[in-house]
Enzyme design. Structure first.
Site, PDB file in Angstrom:
ATOM      1  N   GLU A 168      32.959  61.048 -66.998  1.00  0.00           N
ATOM      2  CA  GLU A 168      33.061  61.211 -68.448  1.00  0.00           C
ATOM      3  C   GLU A 168      31.700  61.095 -69.141  1.00  0.00           C
ATOM      4  O   GLU A 168      31.359  61.915 -69.983  1.00  0.00           O
ATOM      5  CB  GLU A 168      34.028  60.136 -68.981  1.00  0.00           C
ATOM      6  CG  GLU A 168      34.356  60.247 -70.458  1.00  0.00           C
ATOM      7  CD  GLU A 168      35.161  59.038 -70.951  1.00  0.00           C
ATOM      8  OE1 GLU A 168      36.038  58.548 -70.203  1.00  0.00           O
ATOM      9  OE2 GLU A 168      34.883  58.598 -72.069  1.00  0.00           O
ATOM     10  N   HIS A 179      26.543  54.434 -64.340  1.00  0.00           N
ATOM     11  CA  HIS A 179      27.135  53.132 -64.692  1.00  0.00           C
ATOM     12  C   HIS A 179      28.059  52.647 -63.585  1.00  0.00           C
ATOM     13  O   HIS A 179      28.688  53.433 -62.888  1.00  0.00           O
ATOM     14  CB  HIS A 179      27.883  53.202 -66.028  1.00  0.00           C
ATOM     15  CG  HIS A 179      28.898  54.298 -66.131  1.00  0.00           C
ATOM     16  ND1 HIS A 179      28.555  55.606 -66.431  1.00  0.00           N
ATOM     17  CD2 HIS A 179      30.236  54.298 -65.973  1.00  0.00           C
ATOM     18  CE1 HIS A 179      29.649  56.347 -66.465  1.00  0.00           C
ATOM     19  NE2 HIS A 179      30.689  55.580 -66.178  1.00  0.00           N
TER      20      HIS A 179
HETATM   21  P1  5GP Z   1      33.392  57.478 -66.373  1.00  0.00           P
HETATM   22  O1  5GP Z   1      32.197  58.281 -66.837  1.00  0.00           O
HETATM   23  O2  5GP Z   1      33.000  56.381 -65.404  1.00  0.00           O
HETATM   24  O3  5GP Z   1      34.496  58.362 -65.843  1.00  0.00           O
HETATM   25  O4  5GP Z   1      34.023  56.756 -67.642  1.00  0.00           O
HETATM   26  C1  5GP Z   1      33.218  56.323 -68.701  1.00  0.00           C
HETATM   27  C2  5GP Z   1      33.741  54.997 -69.232  1.00  0.00           C
HETATM   28  O5  5GP Z   1      32.971  54.677 -70.381  1.00  0.00           O
HETATM   29  C3  5GP Z   1      35.209  55.016 -69.670  1.00  0.00           C
HETATM   30  O6  5GP Z   1      35.894  53.933 -69.046  1.00  0.00           O
HETATM   31  C4  5GP Z   1      35.153  54.875 -71.199  1.00  0.00           C
HETATM   32  O7  5GP Z   1      36.205  54.095 -71.715  1.00  0.00           O
HETATM   33  C5  5GP Z   1      33.804  54.218 -71.424  1.00  0.00           C
HETATM   34  N1  5GP Z   1      33.164  54.640 -72.665  1.00  0.00           N
HETATM   35  C6  5GP Z   1      32.984  55.911 -73.095  1.00  0.00           C
HETATM   36  N2  5GP Z   1      32.313  55.929 -74.278  1.00  0.00           N
HETATM   37  C7  5GP Z   1      32.071  54.627 -74.575  1.00  0.00           C
HETATM   38  C8  5GP Z   1      31.411  54.007 -75.671  1.00  0.00           C
HETATM   39  O8  5GP Z   1      30.920  54.634 -76.610  1.00  0.00           O
HETATM   40  N3  5GP Z   1      31.333  52.641 -75.658  1.00  0.00           N
HETATM   41  C9  5GP Z   1      31.860  51.896 -74.636  1.00  0.00           C
HETATM   42  N4  5GP Z   1      31.733  50.563 -74.709  1.00  0.00           N
HETATM   43  N5  5GP Z   1      32.496  52.453 -73.579  1.00  0.00           N
HETATM   44  C10 5GP Z   1      32.601  53.803 -73.557  1.00  0.00           C
END
Ligand code: 5GP
Length: 131
Positions: free
Chosen positions: A88, A93
């Site tokens: 996403e 991270h």
């Molecule tokens: P991934 O890239 O690992 O699939 O997911 C990205 C993660 O970042 C998700 O769990 C989502 O809830 C979190 N996330 C996305 N945008 C933000 C943000 O602006 N602030 C925070 N604290 N978390 C975020």
């Protein structure tokens, strides 16, 4: 234009911070799969975690270990789970999730709805245990 996570680490976008140093930043996931769901990021802007240089990748895991210890002290759990997805947000991270069961690592399940007061309290509690 910096990624949203780079802007969070720089303090330009608010977050529930739990730990930081000059290279890494840890904060609560805004859509937690479990209470205390934390993201650990490098300040360095790299999308794919396995594109990080070896030293940053290793140091990121050592920083995540310190965060996981604080997390376990703050939030009773069997173990802290670690996962990397990155589908996403294009900024490397590590997800850290306090686990009671393996279902706590199911990223497809419905996310928790926590108030900003609850999120702040969780972040402060983890931060207080960070060494
Ligand atoms: P991934 O890239 O690992 O699939 O997911 C990205 C993660 O970042 C998700 O769990 C989502 O809830 C979190 N996330 C996305 N945008 C933000 C943000 O602006 N602030 C925070 N604290 N978390 C975020």
């Amino acid at each position: 234009m910096a990624s949203i996570f780079a802007r969070i680490a720089a303090g330009e976008i608010p977050s529930y911070k739990v730990a930081a140093d000059d290279r890494f930043y840890a904060f609560l996931d805004i859509n937690p799969v479990a209470k205390g769901h934390v993201l650990v990021i490098p300040r360095l802007e790299v999308d794919y975690i396995f594109d990080l240089d070896d030293d940053t990748l290793a140091a990121m895991h050592i920083f995540a270990k310190r965060v996981a210890r604080a997390l376990k002290a703050a939030i009773p759990c069997r173990k802290v789970g670690m996962a990397v997805l990155g589908l996403e947000v294009p900024h490397a991270h590590i997800h850290l999730v306090p686990m009671q069961s393996e279902g706590d690592m199911d990223f497809r399940r419905e996310k928790l709805q926590l108030t900003s007061e609850e999120m702040q309290q969780i972040a402060d509690n983890i931060a207080a245990h960070f060494e």
